[in-house]
Design a protein around this motif. Sequence first.
Motif, PDB file in Angstrom:
ATOM      1  N   LYS A  41       0.821  -1.214   0.000  1.00 32.20           N
ATOM      2  CA  LYS A  41       0.000   0.000   0.000  1.00 32.20           C
ATOM      3  C   LYS A  41       0.856   1.266   0.000  1.00 32.20           C
ATOM      4  N   GLU A  42       2.075   1.192   0.510  1.00 33.22           N
ATOM      5  CA  GLU A  42       2.979   2.335   0.389  1.00 33.22           C
ATOM      6  C   GLU A  42       3.267   2.638  -1.074  1.00 33.22           C
ATOM      7  N   GLY A  43       3.284   1.579  -1.901  1.00 28.39           N
ATOM      8  CA  GLY A  43       3.528   1.763  -3.320  1.00 28.39           C
ATOM      9  C   GLY A  43       2.441   2.551  -4.019  1.00 28.39           C
ATOM     10  N   ILE A  44       1.227   2.568  -3.453  1.00 24.98           N
ATOM     11  CA  ILE A  44       0.151   3.365  -4.049  1.00 24.98           C
ATOM     12  C   ILE A  44       0.526   4.840  -4.046  1.00 24.98           C
ATOM     13  N   VAL A  45       1.270   5.243  -3.011  1.00 29.93           N
ATOM     14  CA  VAL A  45       1.704   6.640  -2.896  1.00 29.93           C
ATOM     15  C   VAL A  45       2.982   6.884  -3.687  1.00 29.93           C
ATOM     16  N   SER A  46       3.959   5.982  -3.558  1.00 32.84           N
ATOM     17  CA  SER A  46       5.299   6.244  -4.093  1.00 32.84           C
ATOM     18  C   SER A  46       5.514   5.789  -5.524  1.00 32.84           C
ATOM     19  N   ASP A  47       4.685   4.874  -6.009  1.00 29.35           N
ATOM     20  CA  ASP A  47       4.900   4.301  -7.344  1.00 29.35           C
ATOM     21  C   ASP A  47       3.738   4.672  -8.261  1.00 29.35           C
ATOM     22  N   ALA A  48       3.773   5.906  -8.766  1.00 28.63           N
ATOM     23  CA  ALA A  48       2.665   6.400  -9.586  1.00 28.63           C
ATOM     24  C   ALA A  48       2.473   5.579 -10.853  1.00 28.63           C
ATOM     25  N   LYS A  49       3.563   5.064 -11.413  1.00 30.40           N
ATOM     26  CA  LYS A  49       3.483   4.291 -12.652  1.00 30.40           C
ATOM     27  C   LYS A  49       2.620   3.048 -12.479  1.00 30.40           C
ATOM     28  N   ASN A  50       2.753   2.394 -11.336  1.00 31.00           N
ATOM     29  CA  ASN A  50       2.051   1.126 -11.093  1.00 31.00           C
ATOM     30  C   ASN A  50       0.890   1.273 -10.115  1.00 31.00           C
ATOM     31  N   ARG A  51       0.508   2.503  -9.847  1.00 26.70           N
ATOM     32  CA  ARG A  51      -0.499   2.771  -8.817  1.00 26.70           C
ATOM     33  C   ARG A  51      -1.801   2.007  -9.044  1.00 26.70           C
ATOM     34  N   GLU A  52      -2.315   2.058 -10.254  1.00 25.29           N
ATOM     35  CA  GLU A  52      -3.604   1.415 -10.532  1.00 25.29           C
ATOM     36  C   GLU A  52      -3.539  -0.088 -10.301  1.00 25.29           C
ATOM     37  N   GLN A  53      -2.441  -0.710 -10.732  1.00 31.36           N
ATOM     38  CA  GLN A  53      -2.306  -2.158 -10.549  1.00 31.36           C
ATOM     39  C   GLN A  53      -2.157  -2.529  -9.086  1.00 31.36           C
ATOM     40  N   ILE A  54      -1.415  -1.716  -8.327  1.00 31.67           N
ATOM     41  CA  ILE A  54      -1.250  -1.991  -6.894  1.00 31.67           C
ATOM     42  C   ILE A  54      -2.587  -1.859  -6.176  1.00 31.67           C
ATOM     43  N   MET A  55      -3.379  -0.864  -6.541  1.00 31.60           N
ATOM     44  CA  MET A  55      -4.692  -0.695  -5.928  1.00 31.60           C
ATOM     45  C   MET A  55      -5.583  -1.903  -6.202  1.00 31.60           C
ATOM     46  N   LYS A  56      -5.434  -2.494  -7.383  1.00 35.14           N
ATOM     47  CA  LYS A  56      -6.239  -3.669  -7.713  1.00 35.14           C
ATOM     48  C   LYS A  56      -5.779  -4.907  -6.936  1.00 35.14           C
ATOM     49  N   LEU A  57      -4.517  -4.923  -6.528  1.00 32.48           N
ATOM     50  CA  LEU A  57      -3.995  -6.046  -5.758  1.00 32.48           C
ATOM     51  C   LEU A  57      -4.360  -5.953  -4.274  1.00 32.48           C
ATOM     52  N   ALA A  58      -4.667  -4.741  -3.819  1.00 30.64           N
ATOM     53  CA  ALA A  58      -4.904  -4.513  -2.392  1.00 30.64           C
ATOM     54  C   ALA A  58      -6.174  -5.199  -1.890  1.00 30.64           C
ATOM     55  N   LEU A  59      -6.130  -5.648  -0.629  1.00 25.38           N
ATOM     56  CA  LEU A  59      -7.282  -6.228   0.049  1.00 25.38           C
ATOM     57  C   LEU A  59      -7.592  -5.399   1.281  1.00 25.38           C
ATOM     58  N   PHE A  60      -8.890  -5.284   1.602  1.00 24.63           N
ATOM     59  CA  PHE A  60      -9.302  -4.443   2.730  1.00 24.63           C
ATOM     60  C   PHE A  60     -10.377  -5.133   3.551  1.00 24.63           C
ATOM     61  N   GLU A  61     -10.305  -4.933   4.867  1.00 27.66           N
ATOM     62  CA  GLU A  61     -11.388  -5.362   5.737  1.00 27.66           C
ATOM     63  C   GLU A  61     -12.620  -4.523   5.401  1.00 27.66           C
ATOM     64  N   SER A  62     -13.797  -5.080   5.658  1.00 31.05           N
ATOM     65  CA  SER A  62     -15.015  -4.344   5.331  1.00 31.05           C
ATOM     66  C   SER A  62     -16.145  -4.693   6.284  1.00 31.05           C
ATOM     67  N   VAL A  63     -17.178  -3.854   6.258  1.00 26.79           N
ATOM     68  CA  VAL A  63     -18.351  -4.074   7.103  1.00 26.79           C
ATOM     69  C   VAL A  63     -19.038  -5.394   6.764  1.00 26.79           C
ATOM     70  N   SER A  64     -18.906  -5.827   5.527  1.00 27.64           N
ATOM     71  CA  SER A  64     -19.565  -7.065   5.104  1.00 27.64           C
ATOM     72  C   SER A  64     -19.027  -8.288   5.824  1.00 27.64           C
ATOM     73  N   GLY A  65     -17.859  -8.141   6.469  1.00 30.09           N
ATOM     74  CA  GLY A  65     -17.239  -9.268   7.163  1.00 30.09           C
ATOM     75  C   GLY A  65     -16.176  -9.950   6.336  1.00 30.09           C
ATOM     76  N   ALA A  66     -16.144  -9.653   5.039  1.00 30.29           N
ATOM     77  CA  ALA A  66     -15.162 -10.263   4.148  1.00 30.29           C
ATOM     78  C   ALA A  66     -14.053  -9.267   3.841  1.00 30.29           C
ATOM     79  N   ARG A  67     -12.861  -9.792   3.578  1.00 32.32           N
ATOM     80  CA  ARG A  67     -11.773  -8.964   3.080  1.00 32.32           C
ATOM     81  C   ARG A  67     -11.942  -8.854   1.570  1.00 32.32           C
ATOM     82  N   VAL A  68     -12.019  -7.638   1.039  1.00 34.24           N
ATOM     83  CA  VAL A  68     -12.364  -7.450  -0.370  1.00 34.24           C
ATOM     84  C   VAL A  68     -11.329  -6.603  -1.089  1.00 34.24           C
ATOM     85  N   SER A  69     -11.240  -6.795  -2.389  1.00 38.67           N
ATOM     86  CA  SER A  69     -10.453  -5.905  -3.234  1.00 38.67           C
ATOM     87  C   SER A  69     -11.347  -4.747  -3.661  1.00 38.67           C
TER      88      SER A  69
END
Length: 276
Positions: A41-69
């Motif tokens: 997730k640090e790469g989302i800030v520092s790596d502008a070239k690959n930002r979109e792809q890194i964001m798609k790889l990221a997983l997050f906790e959510s209210v739904s109870g599942a970890r989601v992209s």
Amino acid sequence: DLHSFPTRRSSDLWQKTLRKAKRERPDAYEKIWKNFGAVLKEGIVSDAKNREQIMKLALFESVSGARVSLEEYVAAMKDGQKSVYYLFGASREALAASPKLEAFVARGVNVLLLEDPVDEIWVNTVGKFGELSFVSASAEDVDLSELGEAEGNASSERAKEMEECGLLARIKGALPESVEDVRFSSRLVDSPATFVRKGPALSENMRQFFKSMGQTLPQEKRILELNPAHPLIAKIAEATGGKEAGDKDGMCADWTVVLLVCQRSEERRVGKECRS
């Protein structure tokens, strides 16, 4: 190699490897994310070239109870939903219990629960995923009207009656140094009240960071939001509505202490304060 992994985050090789693992071996990818998610997730800030792809790889906790992209979040959005909602805080468990999520849960709207310190940095840096803006669930002006009313919500008439009897003005008068404003809330369902920040979001962690850098920050302004359908708010309105003016103010001050105790308890639970 744990030490060289972060330095390779811009390479096509690791991106392809992670995408394949995420697609074909989700359990293994969950373990990779648990160990290296904050670094990625640090790469989302520092790596502008690959930002979109890194964001798609990221997983997050959510209210739904599942970890989601983010792609999974968007695919499951409610009809009419135009934003990606999130809430900053100290832990998933504390965030999931925040009153600020009640209206979202009642409408079946998922919210990302962001507990890593780096989350606040990349969200504020990027601002959007595709065409969708990131919006804090605790934002002062969050609007869920496009998604319909929460089930069982019949508080508008009560709010009008309480406002006409001067309840908001009396509570605000009892808290001259603590709040910028007092208003009725559309985000509360089960809780009596909650605090939201006025203006741009800046968490306590970020405020402390800027202070450590010697920067002077303006005094924080908070808004106290009340749930007119809650029995405690109805009790305060009833107890202070039929007295002489002086008694109204005095009794309202006493009841306001109860509200503040409730909100400070919430803030301690969510992580010193619910970070917006």
